[in-house]
Design an enzyme around this catalytic site. Sequence first.
Site, PDB file in Angstrom:
ATOM      1  N   LYS A 112      -1.056 -22.740 -10.069  1.00 19.04           N
ATOM      2  CA  LYS A 112      -1.353 -23.634 -11.192  1.00 19.04           C
ATOM      3  C   LYS A 112      -1.504 -25.078 -10.736  1.00 19.04           C
ATOM      4  CE  LYS A 112       3.490 -24.277 -12.618  1.00 19.04           C
ATOM      5  NZ  LYS A 112       3.597 -25.722 -12.317  1.00 19.04           N
ATOM      6  N   ASP A 113      -1.042 -25.420  -9.533  1.00 24.36           N
ATOM      7  CA  ASP A 113      -1.180 -26.781  -9.022  1.00 24.36           C
ATOM      8  C   ASP A 113      -2.549 -27.055  -8.408  1.00 24.36           C
ATOM      9  OD1 ASP A 113       1.402 -27.349  -9.765  1.00 24.36           O
ATOM     10  OD2 ASP A 113       2.258 -27.066  -7.768  1.00 24.36           O
TER      11      ASP A 113
ATOM     12  N   ARG B 265       0.837 -29.831 -21.763  1.00 23.94           N
ATOM     13  CA  ARG B 265       0.532 -28.540 -22.388  1.00 23.94           C
ATOM     14  C   ARG B 265       1.741 -28.015 -23.146  1.00 23.94           C
ATOM     15  NH1 ARG B 265       2.300 -23.785 -20.993  1.00 23.94           N
ATOM     16  NH2 ARG B 265       3.066 -24.604 -19.014  1.00 23.94           N
ATOM     17  N   ARG B 266       2.898 -28.044 -22.513  1.00 27.25           N
ATOM     18  CA  ARG B 266       4.115 -27.581 -23.184  1.00 27.25           C
ATOM     19  C   ARG B 266       4.477 -28.502 -24.343  1.00 27.25           C
ATOM     20  NH1 ARG B 266       6.558 -26.608 -17.430  1.00 27.25           N
ATOM     21  NH2 ARG B 266       6.080 -24.392 -17.079  1.00 27.25           N
TER      22      ARG B 266
ATOM     23  N   ARG C 174      10.810 -35.465 -15.115  1.00 23.35           N
ATOM     24  CA  ARG C 174      10.267 -35.059 -13.825  1.00 23.35           C
ATOM     25  C   ARG C 174      11.416 -34.504 -12.987  1.00 23.35           C
ATOM     26  NH1 ARG C 174       6.123 -37.349 -11.047  1.00 23.35           N
ATOM     27  NH2 ARG C 174       6.682 -35.738  -9.543  1.00 23.35           N
TER      28      ARG C 174
ATOM     29  N   ARG D 273      16.037 -30.460 -13.268  1.00 26.21           N
ATOM     30  CA  ARG D 273      15.779 -30.281 -14.696  1.00 26.21           C
ATOM     31  C   ARG D 273      16.896 -29.479 -15.368  1.00 26.21           C
ATOM     32  NH1 ARG D 273       9.269 -30.074 -15.560  1.00 26.21           N
ATOM     33  NH2 ARG D 273       8.714 -31.387 -13.789  1.00 26.21           N
TER      34      ARG D 273
ATOM     35  N   CYS E  52     -13.384 -31.843 -21.967  1.00 22.06           N
ATOM     36  CA  CYS E  52     -12.220 -31.957 -22.841  1.00 22.06           C
ATOM     37  C   CYS E  52     -11.001 -32.276 -21.992  1.00 22.06           C
ATOM     38  CB  CYS E  52     -12.010 -30.641 -23.591  1.00 22.06           C
ATOM     39  SG  CYS E  52     -10.475 -30.525 -24.496  1.00 22.06           S
TER      40      CYS E  52
END
Length: 312
Positions: free
Chosen positions: A85-86, A133-134, A151, A157, A244
């Site tokens: 995903k990165d 997105r989240r 971050r 986290r 977009c």
Amino acid sequence: MSAVTGARTLRVGTRASRLATTQSQHVADLITRELGEPTALVEVTTEGDTNRAPLAQIGGTGVFVGALREALLRGDVDVAVHSLKDLPTAPADGIALAAVPPREDPRDAVVARDGLTLGELPAGSRVGTGSPRRAAQLAALGLGLEVVAIRGNVDTRLRKVADGEVDAVVLARAGLARIGRVDEVTETLDPLQMLPAPGQGALAIECRADDEHLRALLASLQDRRARATVDAERAVLAALEAGCSAPVGALAEVAEGDDGDELWIRAVALAADGSVEIRRSASGDPSDAAGVGHRLAGEMLADGAAELMDNQ
């Protein structure tokens, strides 16, 4: 199995975080077990590791990738491992995506205080995430939660929850599984609630494009279904990025149909505050995975996803 590249040890480039080294060691072990090649991890520091500004301000997820790719091109490492995903969707000169091994669970997960789920958190609870997105999808759920930008690596986290700085965090379930902390998940989010990032849960194995021998070796590590799903998801992202800038989620799966395997994909583009969303799905042949994703994105743009860019 004897090593087929001779006596050389394959140097596997990795970021230095616990999750990154765990993922890279998994790939290194796979190379040794399946290909008979000796390997060694080489840690590479990326801008995303040293710059604590929000990702969107320093170039998005690609900041975790550039230094590893530069190390590949310099010849400092032979293989680079990334969270897929990165990866930016645009091809990189001189770099080949040699293989996508079997994919972990792609869903997002909640780790909340007192074992709570999102729906059980009181209105006003602070939920941490570094992902637009989240954040947009959390807002769209209408639960009255306060989304807090954070971050840091997975351990950092999770510590924010333990220390009471936030009431919950939303993370990729795959990352928690890979570092042995999946037992702390208090809720795994249904994709109907929150679609993951394109490519989430998958790993990317890259090498130099001109190293044809190594490319051919690494290709044998490819999981056909995993590659089809991420190709479809990334095609959606690539097409939407062109028109977009809204947060995007996508999830594809390959399932057995009456006439062979079928690929199914769902995607969403949202306004940053979750107030507007364009959500569509499609299906097709896994051999045309990128085409299925691209056509789905075209439908989303035609249905209004392009206008979301003006409202960011």
